[in-house]
Design a protein around this motif. Structure first.
Motif, short mmCIF file in Angstrom:
data_model
loop_
_atom_site.label_atom_id
_atom_site.label_comp_id
_atom_site.label_asym_id
_atom_site.label_seq_id
_atom_site.Cartn_x
_atom_site.Cartn_y
_atom_site.Cartn_z
N GLY A 1 46.29 37.00 37.18
CA GLY A 1 46.76 38.35 36.86
C GLY A 1 46.41 38.85 35.47
O GLY A 1 46.76 39.98 35.13
N VAL B 1 28.61 33.11 50.78
CA VAL B 1 28.25 31.71 50.58
C VAL B 1 29.20 30.87 51.41
O VAL B 1 30.43 30.93 51.24
CB VAL B 1 28.33 31.33 49.08
CG1 VAL B 1 28.17 29.82 48.91
CG2 VAL B 1 27.27 32.08 48.29
N ALA C 1 39.84 41.82 43.21
CA ALA C 1 40.89 42.04 42.21
C ALA C 1 40.39 42.97 41.11
O ALA C 1 41.16 43.75 40.55
CB ALA C 1 41.33 40.70 41.62
N SER C 2 39.10 42.89 40.82
CA SER C 2 38.55 43.72 39.75
C SER C 2 38.69 45.21 40.06
O SER C 2 38.74 46.03 39.15
CB SER C 2 37.06 43.39 39.53
OG SER C 2 36.92 42.02 39.23
N GLU D 1 27.28 38.21 46.62
CA GLU D 1 28.57 38.88 46.82
C GLU D 1 28.74 39.22 48.29
O GLU D 1 27.89 39.88 48.88
CB GLU D 1 28.62 40.13 45.93
CG GLU D 1 29.76 41.07 46.23
CD GLU D 1 31.15 40.42 46.16
OE1 GLU D 1 31.45 39.76 45.15
OE2 GLU D 1 31.92 40.55 47.13
N SER E 1 45.40 46.68 32.53
CA SER E 1 46.15 46.75 31.28
C SER E 1 45.68 45.60 30.38
O SER E 1 45.09 44.63 30.87
CB SER E 1 47.65 46.63 31.55
OG SER E 1 47.99 47.52 32.61
N GLN F 1 41.00 41.70 31.49
CA GLN F 1 40.83 41.77 30.04
C GLN F 1 40.11 40.53 29.48
O GLN F 1 39.64 40.52 28.36
CB GLN F 1 42.19 41.92 29.35
CG GLN F 1 43.08 40.71 29.51
CD GLN F 1 44.55 41.05 29.31
OE1 GLN F 1 44.98 41.15 28.21
NE2 GLN F 1 45.30 41.23 30.41
C1 LIG Z 1 47.38 44.15 41.46
C2 LIG Z 1 46.64 43.49 40.33
C3 LIG Z 1 46.92 43.87 39.03
C4 LIG Z 1 46.23 43.28 37.97
N1 LIG Z 1 46.46 43.74 36.70
C5 LIG Z 1 45.74 43.23 35.67
C6 LIG Z 1 45.90 43.76 34.38
O1 LIG Z 1 46.67 44.69 34.16
N2 LIG Z 1 45.16 43.21 33.37
C7 LIG Z 1 44.29 42.19 33.59
O2 LIG Z 1 43.67 41.74 32.64
N3 LIG Z 1 44.13 41.66 34.82
C8 LIG Z 1 44.82 42.17 35.86
N4 LIG Z 1 44.65 41.67 37.11
C9 LIG Z 1 43.79 40.50 37.30
C10 LIG Z 1 42.33 40.85 37.31
O3 LIG Z 1 42.10 42.01 38.07
C11 LIG Z 1 41.55 39.65 37.87
O4 LIG Z 1 41.94 38.49 37.14
C12 LIG Z 1 40.06 39.82 37.75
O5 LIG Z 1 39.66 41.05 38.30
C13 LIG Z 1 39.38 38.66 38.46
O6 LIG Z 1 38.00 38.95 38.54
P1 LIG Z 1 37.08 38.04 39.44
O7 LIG Z 1 35.70 38.53 39.28
O8 LIG Z 1 37.38 36.61 39.15
O9 LIG Z 1 37.62 38.26 40.94
P2 LIG Z 1 37.30 39.42 41.98
O10 LIG Z 1 37.23 40.75 41.36
O11 LIG Z 1 38.27 39.25 43.11
O12 LIG Z 1 35.85 39.07 42.47
C14 LIG Z 1 35.57 37.93 43.25
C15 LIG Z 1 34.46 38.31 44.20
O13 LIG Z 1 33.99 37.13 44.85
C16 LIG Z 1 33.56 37.51 46.14
N5 LIG Z 1 33.49 36.30 46.96
C17 LIG Z 1 34.50 35.45 47.25
N6 LIG Z 1 34.07 34.42 48.00
C18 LIG Z 1 32.73 34.63 48.19
C19 LIG Z 1 31.74 33.91 48.88
N7 LIG Z 1 32.03 32.75 49.52
N8 LIG Z 1 30.49 34.40 48.91
C20 LIG Z 1 30.18 35.56 48.25
N9 LIG Z 1 31.10 36.28 47.59
C21 LIG Z 1 32.36 35.82 47.54
C22 LIG Z 1 34.62 38.50 46.59
O14 LIG Z 1 34.16 39.33 47.64
C23 LIG Z 1 34.90 39.26 45.29
O15 LIG Z 1 34.17 40.47 45.20
C24 LIG Z 1 45.28 42.24 38.21
C25 LIG Z 1 45.03 41.84 39.51
C26 LIG Z 1 45.68 42.47 40.57
C27 LIG Z 1 45.37 42.04 41.98
#
Ligand SMILES: Cc1cc2nc3c(=O)[nH]c(=O)nc-3n(C[C@H](O)[C@H](O)[C@H](O)COP(=O)(O)OP(=O)(O)OC[C@H]3O[C@@H](n4cnc5c(N)ncnc54)[C@H](O)[C@@H]3O)c2cc1C
Length: 394
Positions: free
Chosen positions: A347, A182, A47-48, A38, A54, A351
């Motif tokens: 988005g 990475v 985004a998390s 990370e 919701s 969930q």
């Molecule tokens: C404003 C907003 C509102 C939302 N509302 C909802 C909702 O109501 N309900 C719902 O279900 N979803 C919602 N979502 C969507 C949801 O939050 C995301 O789909 C989810 O959190 C994605 O998780 P993730 O782990 O894929 O991404 P992230 O939480 O973004 O994690 C990805 C991680 O990868 C790391 N990373 C990236 N590239 C590299 C690299 N090269 N090397 C090492 N680390 C790296 C980043 O630093 C980051 O920490 C919302 C999103 C936003 C932005």
């Protein structure tokens, strides 16, 4: 000091997707070595962290409904599921989502999604404006033709707590978390052999999982793979009303695209910008004009009590937006069997994390899905033209 040069599974990105995958691998009995890499372990811009947290079953795609139904089950029994006495129950406020339509085309879409949802066992009800007014007297329903409401397992859930415990218990069960960026996935023909970090360190891997959120396409490109995922800004405000509403506000999706829901004693509103371009993954700049010219007028028109409010806090987050069909891209690359994708959640990913993490762990352990079949969300559709559009995108 454990050997950090070689792992069975390297997960790039420790947001809720990467951490759910890590926890599920432990939970399902994977005995190999797993590392989550990370770049920012504060997760301040993940985004998390910036999610509206919701949960709903009002999707147009049956599989998305099933995925959220599993999430609802999972969080209802969260402490037992996690198997650790320290894990608290997860707050889950089922005040529902209410989609409002002001046109025949929008009503048709609600109607066809309703049929899909009911067939999948969701509690969605279609309501006339007078039925809405009877239960929710605070709306101004001028111009509204139809509403679609579900108050069963829909509303707010505390995704932050779930994220936290996926991460803590994955670590407690032996997963390494490394703070590093990475720079590249190392590909050797039809296999990947590991990753190279920004400082040049190479980590060998049996399997690489791309859970890099908004940076997923950049990361995939280092292995010569194109995915249609790009960062898109999303704006959120939390406001306090001078006179609170008479009951909890369902997450209401206005025909303008603005949404708002109860948030404890406050209200949380959000929207996409229009136009909605791809942005730099480090661009989190606010845009006060969106609130002033678009969001506040839309809220005050639909719910007059929103005329008198103050902003408590606001933030900008980014979706990892799948431009093909606004659905997740999950599973192995068709030609690179040990490169797995967990991207493009557009988005609705928070969930989806319980089901996605389980699915990825099943793929790694067994070579196929054992519970919910996520194949329709696989990589194949990116190349064979079988887009699987999710229409209910907020
Ligand atoms: C404003 C907003 C509102 C939302 N509302 C909802 C909702 O109501 N309900 C719902 O279900 N979803 C919602 N979502 C969507 C949801 O939050 C995301 O789909 C989810 O959190 C994605 O998780 P993730 O782990 O894929 O991404 P992230 O939480 O973004 O994690 C990805 C991680 O990868 C790391 N990373 C990236 N590239 C590299 C690299 N090269 N090397 C090492 N680390 C790296 C980043 O630093 C980051 O920490 C919302 C999103 C936003 C932005």
């Amino acid at each position: 000091m454990t050997d950090q040069s070689s792992y069975d599974v390297v997960i790039v990105g420790g947001g809720i997707m990467g951490s759910a995958t890590a926890w599920w691998l432990c939970e399902l009995g994977f005995t190999g070595r797993v590392v989550v890499i990370e770049r920012d372990t504060s997760f301040a811009r993940a985004a998390s962290t910036l999610s509206a947290s919701s949960i709903r079953q009002q999707f147009s795609d049956t599989l998305n409904i099933r995925i959220s139904q599993f999430a609802a089950d999972f969080i209802r029994d969260f402490p037992a599921r996690m198997g650790d006495a320290r894990v608290p129950p997860v707050t889950f406020n089922s005040f529902g989502y209410l989609y409002l339509s002001d046109s025949a085309a929008m009503s048709d879409q609600l109607l066809s999604a309703h049929n899909v949802q009911v067939a999948a066992g969701a509690g969605t009800r279609l309501l006339t404006p007078s039925e809405i007014a009877a239960d929710y007297p605070f709306y101004d329903l001028t111009g509204i033709e139809l509403g679609s409401l579900n108050t069963v397992d829909e509303g707010y859930w505390d995704g932050g707590t779930v994220f936290e415990w996926f991460r803590r218990l994955a670590r407690a069960r032996g997963v390494d978390y490394v703070q590093a960026e990475v720079a590249a996935i190392l590909r050797d023909g039809a296999r990947v052999s590991g990753v190279r970090l920004a400082d040049g360190t190479v980590i060998n891997a049996g399997v690489v999982v791309n859970s890099a959120g908004t940076r997923a396409a950049t990361l995939a490109a280092t292995a010569g793979v194109t995915i249609p995922v790009e960062p898109r800004k999303r704006f959120v405000w939390v406001v306090r009303l001078e006179t609170p509403l008479s009951r909890a506000l369902p997450l209401t999706i206005d025909p303008t695209g603005v949404y708002v829901r109860s948030d404890g004693a406050n209200y949380l509103a959000g929207c996409a910008p229009d136009p909605d371009p791809t942005v730099d993954p480090d661009d989190f700049a606010p845009d006060p004009a969106i609130w002033q010219d678009h969001v506040w007028p839309a809220l005050a028109t639909r719910i007059p009590a929103f005329e008198r409010l103050r902003i408590v806090t606001e933030w900008v987050g980014q979706y990892d937006y799948n431009t093909l069909d606004q659905n997740a891209i999950v599973g192995a690359h068709p030609d690179i069997s040990n490169l797995l994708f967990l991207n493009g959640f557009s988005g609705h990913g928070l969930q989806q994390a319980p089901a996605m993490g389980r699915g990825m762990a099943e793929l790694i352990l067994h070579g196929g899905y054992r519970s919910l079949d996520l194949t329709p969300l696989g990589f194949a559709r990116l190349t064979d033209g079988t887009a699987r559009r999710e229409h209910a995108i907020i």
